[in-house]
Design a protein around this motif. Structure first.
Motif, PDB file in Angstrom:
ATOM      1  N   PHE A   1      36.125  41.692  60.291  1.00  0.00           N
ATOM      2  CA  PHE A   1      35.428  40.870  59.304  1.00  0.00           C
ATOM      3  C   PHE A   1      34.552  39.938  60.112  1.00  0.00           C
ATOM      4  O   PHE A   1      35.039  39.002  60.736  1.00  0.00           O
ATOM      5  CB  PHE A   1      36.444  40.075  58.475  1.00  0.00           C
ATOM      6  CG  PHE A   1      35.869  39.367  57.295  1.00  0.00           C
ATOM      7  CD1 PHE A   1      36.123  39.813  56.014  1.00  0.00           C
ATOM      8  CD2 PHE A   1      35.073  38.239  57.457  1.00  0.00           C
ATOM      9  CE1 PHE A   1      35.602  39.159  54.914  1.00  0.00           C
ATOM     10  CE2 PHE A   1      34.543  37.581  56.367  1.00  0.00           C
ATOM     11  CZ  PHE A   1      34.801  38.035  55.087  1.00  0.00           C
ATOM     12  N   ASP A   2      33.249  40.227  60.146  1.00  0.00           N
ATOM     13  CA  ASP A   2      32.360  39.536  61.064  1.00  0.00           C
ATOM     14  C   ASP A   2      31.280  38.783  60.301  1.00  0.00           C
ATOM     15  O   ASP A   2      30.434  39.382  59.646  1.00  0.00           O
ATOM     16  CB  ASP A   2      31.723  40.559  62.013  1.00  0.00           C
ATOM     17  CG  ASP A   2      30.950  39.925  63.147  1.00  0.00           C
ATOM     18  OD1 ASP A   2      30.983  38.692  63.293  1.00  0.00           O
ATOM     19  OD2 ASP A   2      30.308  40.682  63.891  1.00  0.00           O
ATOM     20  N   GLY A   3      31.327  37.479  60.384  1.00  0.00           N
ATOM     21  CA  GLY A   3      30.295  36.609  59.818  1.00  0.00           C
ATOM     22  C   GLY A   3      29.740  35.752  60.935  1.00  0.00           C
ATOM     23  O   GLY A   3      30.162  34.621  61.128  1.00  0.00           O
TER      24      GLY A   3
ATOM     25  N   LYS B   1      27.894  31.989  55.583  1.00  0.00           N
ATOM     26  CA  LYS B   1      27.097  32.996  56.284  1.00  0.00           C
ATOM     27  C   LYS B   1      26.103  33.669  55.348  1.00  0.00           C
ATOM     28  O   LYS B   1      26.394  33.908  54.178  1.00  0.00           O
ATOM     29  CB  LYS B   1      28.001  34.073  56.902  1.00  0.00           C
ATOM     30  CG  LYS B   1      29.130  33.535  57.761  1.00  0.00           C
ATOM     31  CD  LYS B   1      28.629  32.651  58.875  1.00  0.00           C
ATOM     32  CE  LYS B   1      29.759  32.106  59.694  1.00  0.00           C
ATOM     33  NZ  LYS B   1      30.084  30.723  59.474  1.00  0.00           N
ATOM     34  N   GLN B   2      24.946  34.003  55.899  1.00  0.00           N
ATOM     35  CA  GLN B   2      23.942  34.748  55.158  1.00  0.00           C
ATOM     36  C   GLN B   2      24.357  36.211  55.013  1.00  0.00           C
ATOM     37  O   GLN B   2      24.126  36.844  54.001  1.00  0.00           O
ATOM     38  CB  GLN B   2      22.590  34.659  55.878  1.00  0.00           C
ATOM     39  CG  GLN B   2      21.441  35.248  55.099  1.00  0.00           C
ATOM     40  CD  GLN B   2      21.095  34.430  53.863  1.00  0.00           C
ATOM     41  OE1 GLN B   2      21.393  33.249  53.772  1.00  0.00           O
ATOM     42  NE2 GLN B   2      20.487  35.077  52.891  1.00  0.00           N
ATOM     43  N   ASN B   3      24.990  36.757  56.069  1.00  0.00           N
ATOM     44  CA  ASN B   3      25.440  38.145  56.081  1.00  0.00           C
ATOM     45  C   ASN B   3      26.850  38.216  56.643  1.00  0.00           C
ATOM     46  O   ASN B   3      27.180  37.493  57.588  1.00  0.00           O
ATOM     47  CB  ASN B   3      24.531  39.005  56.977  1.00  0.00           C
ATOM     48  CG  ASN B   3      23.130  39.102  56.445  1.00  0.00           C
ATOM     49  OD1 ASN B   3      22.910  39.604  55.356  1.00  0.00           O
ATOM     50  ND2 ASN B   3      22.171  38.612  57.214  1.00  0.00           N
ATOM     51  N   VAL B   4      27.629  39.093  56.081  1.00  0.00           N
ATOM     52  CA  VAL B   4      28.985  39.346  56.566  1.00  0.00           C
ATOM     53  C   VAL B   4      29.165  40.863  56.627  1.00  0.00           C
ATOM     54  O   VAL B   4      28.742  41.576  55.718  1.00  0.00           O
ATOM     55  CB  VAL B   4      30.048  38.722  55.635  1.00  0.00           C
ATOM     56  CG1 VAL B   4      31.436  39.077  56.099  1.00  0.00           C
ATOM     57  CG2 VAL B   4      29.879  37.213  55.573  1.00  0.00           C
ATOM     58  N   THR B   5      29.780  41.342  57.703  1.00  0.00           N
ATOM     59  CA  THR B   5      30.033  42.772  57.858  1.00  0.00           C
ATOM     60  C   THR B   5      31.530  43.015  57.934  1.00  0.00           C
ATOM     61  O   THR B   5      32.219  42.389  58.738  1.00  0.00           O
ATOM     62  CB  THR B   5      29.357  43.308  59.142  1.00  0.00           C
ATOM     63  OG1 THR B   5      27.952  43.058  59.057  1.00  0.00           O
ATOM     64  CG2 THR B   5      29.612  44.788  59.312  1.00  0.00           C
TER      65      THR B   5
END
Length: 168
Positions: free
Chosen positions: A14-16, A24-28
Motif C-alpha cells: 500500500f504505497d502513498g 496523497k494525490q495517488n495511492v497504489t
C-alpha cells in the motif's frame, strides 16, 4: 462464491508516496490472488473490480485496476503423482525420511504452465535449516538448508528413472 472453495487475496503493498502528514494525490495497492479453481479466479477478479468501482463511486475518486491473471491453477496429475511417490519411496534414499501428502495447496508457480500441457506432479521439498526453525518462502527471514538440494535431486531422479524404465 462457494463457501467450501478456497481463495485468498493479499494486499502486500500500500504505497502513498509523499509527505506523512498530507492526504496523497495517488495511492497504489499491489497484491496477490491465489485460487484452487479457474472458475474461482474469474469470480475473484470480478469481485475485486466491483469493489474498486464501488470505492470510486463512494469517494468520487478515479480507480484504475491493472489485474494480471499471471499463473494458472497448478494441478498434479493423480496417477503420475502416485507413481512418483511410489518410485521415491521404493528408492530407499536414506535422506528421504517421509513422503507426505500435504493436501491441496495454492502455489503461484510457473510450473503450472507445464502441468497444463503434460501430466505433471509438483513436489514440495522440506528444507528447514539445521537450527530447527522454520523460515518459509516469502518470509522476510527465509532461510533454507542447502543440503536439501541434493536430496531433492536424488528423489526426483529416482522418480524419473523408474518412470522412464516403465515407459520405454
Amino acid at each position: 462464491m462457494d463457501p467450501f472453495d478456497t481463495a485468498s487475496v493479499t494486499i502486500g503493498s500500500f504505497d502513498g508516496v509523499g509527505s506523512f502528514n498530507a492526504i496523497k494525490q495517488n495511492v497504489t495497492l499491489k497484491g496477490d490472488v491465489r485460487v484452487m479453481k479457474e472458475s474461482t479466479r474469474v469470480t475473484v477478479r470480478q469481485q475485486i473490480e466491483q469493489i474498486a468501482q464501488g470505492v470510486a463511486a463512494m469517494f468520487g475518486v478515479q480507480v484504475d485496476v491493472d489485474y494480471d491473471d499471471n499463473y494458472p491453477v497448478l494441478f498434479n496429475d493423480p496417477d503420475l503423482t502416485m507413481q512418483a511417490v511410489h518410485n521415491i519411496q521404493s528408492a530407499n534414499i536414506p535422506e528421504v525420511r517421509a513422503v507426505t501428502d500435504v493436501g491441496p495447496q495454492d502455489p503461484s508457480e510457473d510450473f503450472a504452465y507445464f502441468a497444463q500441457a503434460l501430466p505433471s506432479t509438483f513436489l514440495y521439498i522440506g528444507c528447514d535449516p539445521d537450527d530447527g526453525q522454520s523460515h518459509p518462502h516469502h518470509s522476510p527471514n527465509f532461510l533454507m538448508n542447502e543440503d536439501c538440494l541434493i536430496i531433492a535431486a536424488k528423489a526426483v531422479g529416482a522418480a524419473a528413472v523408474e518412470y522412464l524404465q516403465q515407459h520405454k
